[in-house]
Design a protein around this motif. Structure first.
Motif, PDB file in Angstrom:
ATOM      1  N   UNK A   6      35.830 -13.154  46.371  1.00 26.74           N
ATOM      2  CA  UNK A   6      35.520 -12.294  47.502  1.00 26.74           C
ATOM      3  C   UNK A   6      36.163 -10.917  47.313  1.00 26.74           C
ATOM      4  N   UNK A   7      37.415 -10.908  46.866  1.00 24.17           N
ATOM      5  CA  UNK A   7      38.095  -9.638  46.610  1.00 24.17           C
ATOM      6  C   UNK A   7      37.421  -8.866  45.474  1.00 24.17           C
ATOM      7  N   UNK A   8      37.023  -9.574  44.430  1.00 21.76           N
ATOM      8  CA  UNK A   8      36.349  -8.926  43.309  1.00 21.76           C
ATOM      9  C   UNK A   8      35.027  -8.307  43.747  1.00 21.76           C
ATOM     10  N   UNK A   9      34.304  -9.004  44.609  1.00 19.64           N
ATOM     11  CA  UNK A   9      33.029  -8.447  45.068  1.00 19.64           C
ATOM     12  C   UNK A   9      33.245  -7.157  45.855  1.00 19.64           C
ATOM     13  N   UNK A  10      34.324  -7.096  46.613  1.00 22.53           N
ATOM     14  CA  UNK A  10      34.620  -5.866  47.351  1.00 22.53           C
ATOM     15  C   UNK A  10      34.952  -4.742  46.376  1.00 22.53           C
ATOM     16  N   UNK A  11      35.707  -5.074  45.347  1.00 17.81           N
ATOM     17  CA  UNK A  11      36.057  -4.104  44.308  1.00 17.81           C
ATOM     18  C   UNK A  11      34.788  -3.570  43.629  1.00 17.81           C
ATOM     19  N   UNK A  12      33.884  -4.483  43.271  1.00 18.21           N
ATOM     20  CA  UNK A  12      32.614  -4.077  42.652  1.00 18.21           C
ATOM     21  C   UNK A  12      31.785  -3.221  43.606  1.00 18.21           C
ATOM     22  N   UNK A  43      29.308 -13.814  45.422  1.00 21.10           N
ATOM     23  CA  UNK A  43      29.490 -14.303  46.794  1.00 21.10           C
ATOM     24  C   UNK A  43      28.920 -15.712  46.942  1.00 21.10           C
ATOM     25  N   UNK A  44      27.755 -15.944  46.344  1.00 17.03           N
ATOM     26  CA  UNK A  44      27.171 -17.288  46.377  1.00 17.03           C
ATOM     27  C   UNK A  44      28.037 -18.277  45.606  1.00 17.03           C
ATOM     28  N   UNK A  45      28.592 -17.840  44.496  1.00 18.54           N
ATOM     29  CA  UNK A  45      29.505 -18.685  43.713  1.00 18.54           C
ATOM     30  C   UNK A  45      30.723 -19.067  44.551  1.00 18.54           C
ATOM     31  N   UNK A 110      22.166  -4.877  50.456  1.00 16.10           N
ATOM     32  CA  UNK A 110      23.429  -4.655  51.173  1.00 16.10           C
ATOM     33  C   UNK A 110      23.503  -5.497  52.445  1.00 16.10           C
ATOM     34  N   UNK A 111      22.366  -5.716  53.085  1.00 14.45           N
ATOM     35  CA  UNK A 111      22.334  -6.576  54.276  1.00 14.45           C
ATOM     36  C   UNK A 111      22.686  -8.010  53.902  1.00 14.45           C
ATOM     37  N   UNK A 112      22.116  -8.503  52.808  1.00 14.53           N
ATOM     38  CA  UNK A 112      22.424  -9.867  52.350  1.00 14.53           C
ATOM     39  C   UNK A 112      23.893  -9.980  51.959  1.00 14.53           C
ATOM     40  N   UNK A 113      24.418  -8.965  51.306  1.00 15.06           N
ATOM     41  CA  UNK A 113      25.837  -8.962  50.928  1.00 15.06           C
ATOM     42  C   UNK A 113      26.703  -9.042  52.169  1.00 15.06           C
ATOM     43  N   UNK A 114      26.357  -8.289  53.199  1.00 11.88           N
ATOM     44  CA  UNK A 114      27.156  -8.315  54.434  1.00 11.88           C
ATOM     45  C   UNK A 114      27.135  -9.692  55.076  1.00 11.88           C
ATOM     46  N   UNK A 115      25.958 -10.318  55.128  1.00  7.32           N
ATOM     47  CA  UNK A 115      25.853 -11.664  55.703  1.00  7.32           C
ATOM     48  C   UNK A 115      26.752 -12.633  54.929  1.00  7.32           C
ATOM     49  N   UNK A 116      26.669 -12.584  53.619  1.00  6.74           N
ATOM     50  CA  UNK A 116      27.471 -13.490  52.784  1.00  6.74           C
ATOM     51  C   UNK A 116      28.959 -13.201  52.920  1.00  6.74           C
ATOM     52  N   UNK A 117      29.322 -11.925  52.882  1.00  3.51           N
ATOM     53  CA  UNK A 117      30.737 -11.546  52.982  1.00  3.51           C
ATOM     54  C   UNK A 117      31.323 -11.954  54.340  1.00  3.51           C
ATOM     55  N   UNK A 118      30.585 -11.706  55.410  1.00  2.00           N
ATOM     56  CA  UNK A 118      31.060 -12.081  56.743  1.00  2.00           C
ATOM     57  C   UNK A 118      31.265 -13.595  56.836  1.00  2.00           C
ATOM     58  N   UNK A 119      30.306 -14.347  56.331  1.00  2.00           N
ATOM     59  CA  UNK A 119      30.423 -15.804  56.341  1.00  2.00           C
ATOM     60  C   UNK A 119      31.656 -16.258  55.555  1.00  2.00           C
ATOM     61  N   UNK A 120      31.843 -15.720  54.376  1.00  2.00           N
ATOM     62  CA  UNK A 120      32.984 -16.116  53.549  1.00  2.00           C
ATOM     63  C   UNK A 120      34.306 -15.726  54.194  1.00  2.00           C
TER      64      UNK A 120
END
Length: 126
Positions: A6-12, A43-45, A110-120
Motif C-alpha cells: 500500500x505504501x509502495x503504491x502511494x510512492x508510485x 493494490x489487488x495483490x 484513478x477512480x479504481x485506485x481510490x476505491x482500492x486504496x480506501x478499502x485497503x
C-alpha cells in the motif's frame, strides 16, 4: 506485507502524478498507462495477501477479485481486465497507446485506485 505494498503504491502514484505536471504524458502515454496499471495490480495483490493468498498470474488475481469482491467493492472489474490486456499489449507486443487513449482512461484508473486504496486503508486499520 500488504501495508508495505500500500505504501509502495502511494510512492508510485506520487511519482506519476508529479510527472503528469510536465509534457511527459503527451510524449509517453504508454508508460503512464503501464505505470498506473502497476499501482492497480499492487493494490489487488495487497488484497489477496490480506485474504491469505498470493498470485503471480494477473488473470487469476483479477478473477479472484471479480468473484470475491463484486459485492464488497464498487469497482469496474471489466474495465480493469481491459486495462490488464492493454498493459500486456504494451509490455509483450510493443503496442503504443495514444495520448487520447491515456487521457480518456486516466480518470477511470484513478477512480479504481481510490476505491482500492480506501478499502485497503480501512481493512489494514482494523
Amino acid at each position: 506485507m500488504a501495508k508495505e505494498l500500500l505504501n509502495l503504491t502511494q510512492h508510485r502514484q506520487n511519482f506519476w502524478e508529479e510527472l503528469e505536471k510536465s509534457e511527459y504524458p503527451k510524449k509517453y502515454p504508454s508508460l503512464f498507462l503501464e505505470g498506473y496499471y502497476e499501482i492497480v495490480k499492487e493494490l489487488l495483490t495487497a488484497i489477496l495477501l490480506l485474504d491469505g493468498w498470493k498470485s503471480t498470474n494477473h488473470e487469476c488475481m483479477f478473477a479472484y477479485i471479480k468473484e470475491n469482491y463484486k459485492n464488497k467493492l464498487e469497482m469496474d472489474t471489466d474495465f480493469l481486465l481491459e486495462l490488464k490486456d492493454l498493459r500486456n499489449n504494451i509490455d509483450y507486443r510493443g503496442v503504443m497507446v495514444s495520448f487520447e487513449k491515456w487521457n480518456n482512461a486516466k480518470l477511470r484508473i484513478k477512480t479504481e485506485i481510490k476505491v482500492l486504496r480506501d478499502y485497503l486503508n480501512e481493512r489494514i486499520e482494523e
